[in-house]
Write a protein that holds these residues in place. Structure first.
Motif, mmCIF file in Angstrom:
data_model
loop_
_atom_site.group_PDB
_atom_site.id
_atom_site.type_symbol
_atom_site.label_atom_id
_atom_site.label_comp_id
_atom_site.label_asym_id
_atom_site.label_seq_id
_atom_site.Cartn_x
_atom_site.Cartn_y
_atom_site.Cartn_z
ATOM 1 N N PHE A 24 0.811 -1.220 0.000
ATOM 2 C CA PHE A 24 0.000 0.000 0.000
ATOM 3 C C PHE A 24 0.833 1.253 0.000
ATOM 4 C CE2 PHE A 24 -2.846 -3.156 1.948
ATOM 5 C CZ PHE A 24 -3.806 -3.146 0.971
ATOM 6 N N LYS A 25 2.122 1.088 0.173
ATOM 7 C CA LYS A 25 2.966 2.274 0.171
ATOM 8 C C LYS A 25 3.172 2.746 -1.264
ATOM 9 C CE LYS A 25 5.217 1.554 4.485
ATOM 10 N NZ LYS A 25 5.904 0.335 4.947
ATOM 11 N N VAL A 26 3.419 4.021 -1.407
ATOM 12 C CA VAL A 26 3.712 4.506 -2.738
ATOM 13 C C VAL A 26 5.125 4.098 -3.099
ATOM 14 C CG1 VAL A 26 2.162 6.440 -2.466
ATOM 15 C CG2 VAL A 26 4.588 6.716 -1.939
ATOM 16 N N ALA A 27 5.372 4.048 -4.396
ATOM 17 C CA ALA A 27 6.663 3.550 -4.836
ATOM 18 C C ALA A 27 7.774 4.577 -4.648
ATOM 19 C CB ALA A 27 6.583 3.133 -6.303
ATOM 20 N N PRO A 31 7.951 10.935 -1.644
ATOM 21 C CA PRO A 31 6.730 11.316 -2.363
ATOM 22 C C PRO A 31 6.590 12.824 -2.542
ATOM 23 C CG PRO A 31 6.232 9.751 -0.629
ATOM 24 C CD PRO A 31 7.650 10.171 -0.436
ATOM 25 N N TRP A 83 2.884 10.043 -11.813
ATOM 26 C CA TRP A 83 1.865 10.011 -10.767
ATOM 27 C C TRP A 83 1.404 8.563 -10.531
ATOM 28 C CZ3 TRP A 83 -3.019 13.701 -10.917
ATOM 29 C CH2 TRP A 83 -3.673 13.625 -9.686
ATOM 30 N N GLY A 84 1.058 7.913 -11.627
ATOM 31 C CA GLY A 84 0.581 6.541 -11.504
ATOM 32 C C GLY A 84 1.652 5.591 -11.005
ATOM 33 N N LYS A 85 2.856 5.837 -11.436
ATOM 34 C CA LYS A 85 3.917 4.883 -11.108
ATOM 35 C C LYS A 85 4.445 5.098 -9.697
ATOM 36 C CE LYS A 85 8.176 3.263 -13.387
ATOM 37 N NZ LYS A 85 8.050 1.829 -13.284
ATOM 38 N N LEU A 87 3.206 7.631 -7.176
ATOM 39 C CA LEU A 87 2.409 8.231 -6.108
ATOM 40 C C LEU A 87 1.116 7.468 -5.858
ATOM 41 C CD1 LEU A 87 2.942 12.019 -6.794
ATOM 42 C CD2 LEU A 87 3.984 10.587 -5.045
ATOM 43 N N MET A 88 1.061 6.256 -6.335
ATOM 44 C CA MET A 88 -0.111 5.441 -6.048
ATOM 45 C C MET A 88 0.383 4.145 -5.426
ATOM 46 S SD MET A 88 -2.643 6.243 -9.171
ATOM 47 C CE MET A 88 -3.000 7.942 -9.599
ATOM 48 N N PRO A 89 -0.497 3.414 -4.754
ATOM 49 C CA PRO A 89 -0.053 2.209 -4.051
ATOM 50 C C PRO A 89 0.760 1.339 -4.995
ATOM 51 C CG PRO A 89 -2.361 2.601 -3.642
ATOM 52 C CD PRO A 89 -1.942 3.613 -4.650
ATOM 53 N N ARG A 90 1.921 0.914 -4.536
ATOM 54 C CA ARG A 90 2.833 0.263 -5.461
ATOM 55 C C ARG A 90 2.372 -1.132 -5.842
ATOM 56 N NH1 ARG A 90 7.979 -1.264 -1.788
ATOM 57 N NH2 ARG A 90 8.202 0.969 -1.854
ATOM 58 N N PRO B 247 -7.015 3.723 -9.574
ATOM 59 C CA PRO B 247 -6.591 4.829 -10.418
ATOM 60 C C PRO B 247 -5.246 4.577 -11.117
ATOM 61 C CG PRO B 247 -5.943 5.263 -8.177
ATOM 62 C CD PRO B 247 -6.536 3.888 -8.179
ATOM 63 N N THR B 248 -4.518 3.544 -10.699
ATOM 64 C CA THR B 248 -3.129 3.455 -11.147
ATOM 65 C C THR B 248 -3.008 3.322 -12.659
ATOM 66 O OG1 THR B 248 -2.827 2.234 -9.114
ATOM 67 C CG2 THR B 248 -0.958 2.333 -10.613
ATOM 68 N N ALA B 251 -4.099 6.414 -14.669
ATOM 69 C CA ALA B 251 -3.124 7.499 -14.691
ATOM 70 C C ALA B 251 -2.033 7.197 -15.707
ATOM 71 C CB ALA B 251 -2.525 7.690 -13.306
ATOM 72 N N LYS B 252 -1.520 5.976 -15.644
ATOM 73 C CA LYS B 252 -0.404 5.659 -16.539
ATOM 74 C C LYS B 252 -0.846 5.660 -18.000
ATOM 75 C CE LYS B 252 2.022 2.529 -13.470
ATOM 76 N NZ LYS B 252 2.504 1.155 -13.402
ATOM 77 N N LEU B 463 10.783 -3.910 -5.607
ATOM 78 C CA LEU B 463 9.372 -3.695 -5.885
ATOM 79 C C LEU B 463 8.650 -4.956 -6.336
ATOM 80 C CD1 LEU B 463 8.811 -0.317 -7.677
ATOM 81 C CD2 LEU B 463 8.129 -1.090 -5.407
ATOM 82 N N LEU B 480 -7.722 2.336 -0.487
ATOM 83 C CA LEU B 480 -6.285 2.425 -0.719
ATOM 84 C C LEU B 480 -5.824 3.860 -0.746
ATOM 85 C CD1 LEU B 480 -5.810 -0.145 -3.553
ATOM 86 C CD2 LEU B 480 -5.438 -0.413 -1.120
ATOM 87 N N SER B 483 -5.355 5.190 2.540
ATOM 88 C CA SER B 483 -4.742 4.268 3.497
ATOM 89 C C SER B 483 -3.521 4.879 4.154
ATOM 90 C CB SER B 483 -4.354 2.990 2.775
ATOM 91 O OG SER B 483 -3.223 3.256 1.970
ATOM 92 N N SER B 485 -0.705 4.054 4.371
ATOM 93 C CA SER B 485 0.578 3.920 3.692
ATOM 94 C C SER B 485 1.086 5.270 3.235
ATOM 95 C CB SER B 485 0.437 3.003 2.487
ATOM 96 O OG SER B 485 -0.464 3.598 1.580
ATOM 97 N N TYR B 486 0.151 6.164 2.994
ATOM 98 C CA TYR B 486 0.554 7.482 2.550
ATOM 99 C C TYR B 486 1.010 8.343 3.708
ATOM 100 C CZ TYR B 486 -1.612 6.317 -1.830
ATOM 101 O OH TYR B 486 -1.926 5.732 -2.992
ATOM 102 N N SER B 537 7.871 15.927 3.840
ATOM 103 C CA SER B 537 7.721 15.543 2.447
ATOM 104 C C SER B 537 6.924 14.261 2.310
ATOM 105 C CB SER B 537 9.088 15.358 1.820
ATOM 106 O OG SER B 537 9.692 14.219 2.389
#
Ligand code: HEM
Ligand code: FES
Lengths: 316, 549
Positions: A24-27, A31, A83-85, A87-90, B247-248, B251-252, B463, B480, B483, B485-486, B537
Motif C-alpha cells: 500500500f505504500k507509494v513507490a 513522495p 503520478w501513476g507509477k 504516487l499510487m499504491p505500489r 486509479p493506477t 493514470a499511466k 518492488l 487504498l 490508506s 501507507s501514505y 515531504s
C-alpha cells in the motif's frame, strides 16, 4: 465487511489485510519531491498549451507549433505516468480469474433452449426457410451487378488501350511534333501520340542511335528492318515488370533502365529491348516509325502487343 | 454535478453493479504490455489529425493550376488532390503539423502493431484461449498496412503515384480476374479516373471503421479473458497480478496517450516527413530516383526486386505474371500462416490446454528461433528495397548487390535459426539472466587483489518481489487512496492501532483520514516538524473534496 469465509460463490468475501503492508505504500522514496516533479511537468504541459495557442494566433512556423503542442502533451504525459507509477499504491494487487469454459450443464441448457424453442419450429416449416434462402441468394447474385459492373469499364482490347494509330505523329511533352532533325545521335526524348500528351499507357521513349556503318536504319530484330529510320527508335516507356516509366537511357551501353526495380533493357542493334538485368520478364514493345515527306516522325502502326506488365492470358 | 450525472445514468443503466469489476480490473505491470497501448494511442492520434486533414483535403484528380505561396510550383498543372495537400502544407494554419503528425503516427501505429505482435508471439500469448484475439490482431495489421498505403497515395505526388502504378500492376497480375479487377477498381485502364475519390473514402471511412470495430472486439475479448501474465511472485494460472484499472492504470495509460500525442507532435515539428512539394505532382511518364516507400511497404518492394525475372507461360499465354509471386503470394502466405499459427503450433506440440501464464522466449527455444529466423527473412527483404541506394553508396555494381541479396534471403534465416536456438539455451543455463541486478563495486586492495561489493539496493530493486494483495477478495479500492501507507508520519495514529491490532479493516480508514485532513492536514503540510523536509515531504494530503467509503 467480514463475511463468512467459506462462501466462494458470487461476490468474493472481503477479508481484512494489514494496511501497513508494503503493497500500500507509494513507490516513490520521497513522495513530496515526486509530487513537486509531477507538478512541474504539469506546469510545463500547461505552458506548452498556452504556447501552442499563442503560436497559432500569431501564425508561427511549423516548428513552434509542433514544439509547443508536443511540450504540452509530453508534460501532461510524463506527469501522469509518474503520478501513476510513483504516487499510487505500489502493489502488486491481484484479481482471480475464472475459466472461460462453460460447464456441461450450462451448455446443455442453451442447446436445449435453442433446439426446443427454435430449431423444431423452424424445421417444421422447412419450405419457408428454403424460399427465404433462395430469395437471399438471388439478391446476392443480382446485387453483384450494380456493385461490380458500375465500378468502371471492362478492359479494352489491348490495341485500343494506347492512343497510337497508324500514321500518328510523335509529339513531345508540350505537344509539338518531332522532326527528324530534332535529336542528335545519342539523344533521348519522351514522346506521345498526338492528342494524348501525358498518356500513361501511350508514353514512349524515343532514342536516336548512330546506325552501324553503311546503314540508314537500325535493325533491332528480324522483321523490324524499317522500324528505326535514321537511327530513331521508339520503345514503350511502360516497364514490363510493374509499370514504372523506363526513364533512364545509358548511351554508352545502349540500355534503358527502369528506376523502380532496376530492370535493364538492351536496345542496341539486334537486341530488341531484351531485359538483361532485374526482374522484368519481357522486352519492351517497339513502335515502328517512319519519317514522312515533311520530315516528321510518325508511327507505321500501333504497338504490336499490349504495353506494360504481364497479365493473365496475355500472349507471350 | 458529476455525482448527480452519475446517479442519473446509474439509475437507468445500473453501472454500479457490474462497473466495480471494471474499476478493479488488474493490468500486469510488465513493460511489454505497453506496446499495444502505443498502437492504440497512435490510432487515436491518427483519427484526430485525420479529421483535421479531411476538412481541407480535396479528393479529386481534376486538373488545376497552382498559384500560391510556394513559388517553385507556381503556375504548374496538378490534380486538386495534390494542390489541396500543398495548401495544407503552406497555407492552412497548423496544416503542415497535422500532416506530419498524421504521417508519423501512421508509421508508429504500424510499427507498434508489429512489435506488439512479436511480443505476443515470442511469449506464447496467442495460445488457447486467445487464438481469436491473435487472429483479430493480424487482421488489424493487414488493414493498417492497407490504410497506410492508401493514405500515402492520396496526395497524388510523383512518389506515391509511382507506388499506385505498381499496385495497379500487382492487381492486374492476379490470374484469371486480375485485369478485370484492376480496371473496375481504378475505373478504367491505369490511371483511371476514380482512383483518388475511391481511395479517399476507403482511407477515411471504410478501413478506419473496420479497424475501430476490430479494436473494440480486441479489447472486449481482452477484458473478458483477462490479461496474460509472466510468472512471478504470486502470479498463477488462476489470477492476474498487477495494478488496478482505477486509479493506477488510468493514470499511466492516460499518460501514455499524452506522450504518444506529444512525441508525434515533436516529430511533426522537427523531422520532415513526405515533403510532397519537393517531389512534384504525379505525371505518369516522370521517373523517381532512390525513393523508398514507407517502411511497412519496404519488404514488398524488396521482394519485387529480389524475385528473378520468371513468369509462368503455358501454350504461349501468360498464366502467372512475375509480380504475382513477390507481391501477392508472399504477403498472402505471410498473413495466412500468421493467422493460422496458434493452430499450427497446437498441431506440432499437441498442447491444447488453456494458458494464462506467458513463457519467457528462452524457455521455448524452437519457437523463438523460428520466429527470429522468419523475422530475419523480412529484414533482408526490407534491406533489398534499397539495392540501388546501397550500390551507389558502396560504389559497387547493382548486379553484385542484387545477387548478394538473393543469396542472403535464404542464408540469413538459415543462419539465424541455430544462433537464436543457441542463445536461448545459453540463457536457460544462466538463471536470473535478464533480471536487473545490483551493480557490483570492484575494489582493488593495496596489495593488488580485487574484491567486489554489491551496491546498496535501490528502492525499485525490491518492488517486484512483493506478494500480491488480492483485490477482489480484500478491500475496496477507495480505501487504498486514503490508506495510512501514505502517512508514514501517521497523524491519525492509524499505524499504531493497526500495529496493535495486527490487521485493520480498510473501509473505516477513510473516515479517520478525512477527519485528519479537516483537522490538521494542512497544518501538518505547512508547518513541517523537526526532521525537516523529510518528515514533511512524506505527508499525503487527501483532496478536500474527497468523499470516503
Ligand atoms: C489506420 C489509420 C490510418 C493510417 C495508417 C493513415 C495513414 C495516412 C498516411 C501515411 C497519409 C499520408 C500523409 C501525408 O500526406 O504525408 C494519410 C493521409 C491522409 N489521411 Fe490518413 N491514416 C489513417 C486514418 C485516417 C483517418 C481516420 C482519417 C480521417 C478521418 C484520415 C484522413 C487522411 C487524409 C484526409 C489524408 C490526405 C491528406 C494528406 O495527405 O495530407 N486518415 N493517412
Ligand atoms: S517496374 Fe520497372 S523494374 Fe519494376
Amino acid at each position: 465487511m467480514s463475511g463468512p469465509t467459506g462462501d466462494t460463490h458470487g461476490e468474493p468475501t472481503p477479508v481484512t489485510v494489514r494496511l501497513d503492508a508494503d503493497q500500500f505504500k507509494v513507490a516513490a522514496a520521497n513522495p513530496r519531491q515526486m509530487e513537486r516533479t509531477v507538478a512541474a511537468t504539469f506546469l510545463l504541459g500547461l505552458a506548452g498549451f498556452v504556447g501552442f495557442g499563442a503560436a497559432y494566433w500569431v501564425n508561427a512556423s511549423n516548428a513552434w507549433l509542433g514544439v509547443s503542442l508536443g511540450a504540452g502533451f509530453v508534460g501532461l504525459g510524463f506527469g501522469m505516468v509518474a503520478w501513476g507509477k510513483y504516487l499510487m499504491p505500489r502493489g502488486p494487487f491481484s484479481e482471480s480469474r475464472h475459466s472461460m469454459v462453460p460447464t456441461k450443464a450450462e451448455k446443455a441448457r442453451i442447446i436445449s433452449d435453442f433446439s426446443s424453442r427454435g430449431k423444431v419450429v423452424v424445421e417444421r416449416r422447412g419450405f419457408l426457410v428454403k424460399i427465404l434462402g433462395a430469395a437471399g441468394a438471388v439478391f446476392g447474385v443480382v446485387a453483384m451487378f450494380p456493385l461490380i459492373r458500375s465500378l468502371g469499364p471492362l478492359p479494352k482490347h489491348f490495341s485500343e488501350a494506347t492512343h497510337w494509330h497508324k500514321d500518328s505523329y510523335l509529339v513531345n511533352v508540350n505537344g509539338e511534333r518531332v522532326h527528324k532533325d530534332d535529336l542528335e545521335y545519342g539523344g533521348v526524348l519522351t514522346v506521345f501520340p498526338e492528342g494524348d500528351v501525358g498518356g500513361a499507357l501511350s508514353q514512349t521513349t524515343l532514342v536516336r542511335q548512330l546506325p552501324p556503318k553503311g546503314e540508314v536504319n537500325i535493325v533491332t530484330a528480324p522483321g523490324r528492318e524499317t522500324w528505326s529510320p535514321l537511327g530513331y527508335m521508339a520503345f514503350s516507356r511502360v516497364c514490363t515488370h510493374a509499370g514504372c516509366p523506363v526513364a533512364l537511357y545509358q548511351e554508352l551501353t545502349h540500355q534503358l533502365l527502369c528506376p523502380c526495380h532496376q530492370s535493364l533493357f538492351d536496345i542496341g542493334p539486334g537486341a530488341a529491348a531484351q531485359p538483361v538485368f532485374g526482374p522484368a520478364p519481357r522486352p519492351l514493345p517497339q513502335l515502328p516509325l517512319y519519317i514522312d515527306a515533311q520530315g516528321y516522325l510518325r508511327a507505321q502502326a500501333p504497338f504490336d502487343q499490349p504495353v506494360g506488365p504481364s497479365f493473365w492470358w496475355r500472349r507471350d | 454535478m458529476i455525482d448527480g450525472l452519475y446517479d442519473w445514468i446509474d439509475d437507468r443503466l445500473n453501472i454500479s453493479g457490474g462497473g466495480r469489476k471494471m474499476v478493479n480490473k488488474i493490468f500486469p505491470d510488465h513493460w511489454s504490455f505497453m506496446i499495444g497501448e502505443i498502437a492504440l494511442y497512435s490510432f487515436v492520434v491518427l483519427l484526430a489529425t485525420g479529421v483535421f486533414l479531411t476538412l481541407y483535403f480535396v479528393p479529386s484528380s481534376t486538373d488545376v493550376v497552382y498559384h500560391g505561396p510556394y513559388i517553385p510550383l507556381d503556375g504548374v498543372h496538378m490534380s486538386e488532390a495534390y494542390l489541396s495537400t500543398i495548401n495544407l502544407s503552406f497555407s492552412v494554419r497548423c496544416g503542415l503539423l497535422m500532416r506530419q503528425m498524421h504521417h508519423w503516427a501512421a508509421n508508429i501505429f504500424i510499427g507498434a502493431i508489429v512489435v506488439h505482435m512479436c511480443r505476443v508471439f515470442f511469449t506464447g500469448g496467442f495460445r488457447r484461449p486467445r487464438e481469436l484475439n491473435w487472429i483479430i490482431g493480424i487482421n488489424m495489421l493487414i488493414f493498417a498496412i492497407f490504410n497506410g498505403f492508401l493514405g500515402y497515395s492520396l496526395p497524388d505526388d510523383l512518389v506515391s503515384g509511382t507506388g499506385i502504378r505498381i499496385s495497379y500492376s500487382i492487381l492486374e497480375s492476379l490470374p484469371l480476374v486480375g485485369p478485370y479487377l484492376a480496371n473496375l477498381l481504378f475505373g478504367g485502364a491505369f490511371p483511371g479516373n476514380a482512383l483518388i475519390p475511391r481511395f479517399f473514402i476507403i482511407h477515411v471511412l471504410i478501413l478506419p471503421a473496420l479497424i475501430a470495430g476490430l479494436l473494440g472486439a480486441h479489447l472486449t475479448l481482452l477484458v473478458r479473458q483477462k490479461h496474460t501474465q509472466f510468472k512471478g511472485p504470486g502470479a498463477t494460472e488462476h489470477n492476474v497480478v498487477g495494478a488496478p484499472m482505477w486509479p493506477t492504470f488510468m493514470a499511466k495509460t492516460q499518460g501514455f496517450l499524452f506522450l504518444i500525442a506529444g512525441i508525434t507532435a515533436l516529430l511533426g515539428a522537427a523531422v520532415q516527413i513526405n515533403p510532397i512539394w519537393l517531389y512534384g505532382p504525379y505525371k505518369p511518364y516522370l521517373a523517381t530516383y532512390a525513393v523508398q516507400p514507407d517502411w511497412y511497404m519496404g519488404w514488398l518492394d524488396g521482394a519485387l526486386r529480389v524475385m528473378p525475372h520468371w513468369q509462368t507461360v503455358i501454350g504461349g499465354r501468360v498464366i502467372i505474371p512475375n509480380v504475382f509471386w513477390p507481391a501477392v503470394v508472399l504477403p498472402g502466405v505471410t498473413f495466412t500462416v500468421l493467422m493460422m499459427w496458434p493452430f499450427i503450433e497446437q498441431k506440432i506440440t499437441g498442447d491444447r490446454a488453456d494458458h494464462q501464464l506467458l513463457e519467457r522466449p528462452r524457455d521455448r527455444p524452437k519457437r523463438t528461433a523460428l520466429g527470429a529466423a522468419v523475422l530475419s527473412f523480412y529484414f533482408v527483404l526490407f534491406g533489398a528495397s534499397a539495392t540501388d541506394v546501397l550500390a551507389n553508396y558502396l560504389n559497387v555494381s547493382l548486379n553484385i548487390v542484387l545477387t548478394t541479396f538473393q543469396v542472403l534471403v535464404f542464408v540469413v534465416p538459415l543462419a539465424t535459426y541455430p544462433v537464436a536456438l543457441r542463445i536461448c539455451r545459453e540463457f536457460q543455463a544462466t538463471p536470473g539472466a535478464g533480471k536487473t541486478k545490483r551493480h557490483n563495486i570492484v575494489i582493488r586492495s593495496a596489495d593488488g587483489g580485487y574484491s567486489t561489493v554489491p551496491t546498496e539496493a535501490r528502492p525499485g530493486d525490491t518492488l517486484r518481489e512483493l506478494e500480491p494483495v488480492a483485490l477482489d477478495a480484500s478491500i475496496y479500492l477507495p480505501a487504498l487512496v486514503g490508506s495510512p501507507s501514505y502517512e508514514p508520519v501517521d497523524r491519525a495514529g492509524i499505524g499504531a492501532r493497526a500495529a496493535a491490532g495486527g490487521t485493520y479493516e480498510a473501509v473505516s480508514v477513510d473516515d479517520e483520514a478525512e477527519g485528519a485532513e479537516g483537522d490538521q492536514g494542512l497544518a501538518a503540510a505547512t508547518t513541517g516538524a523537526e526532521g525537516g523536509g523529510r518528515a514533511r515531504s512524506r505527508v499525503f494530503r487527501i483532496p478536500r473534496n474527497y468523499r470516503g467509503g
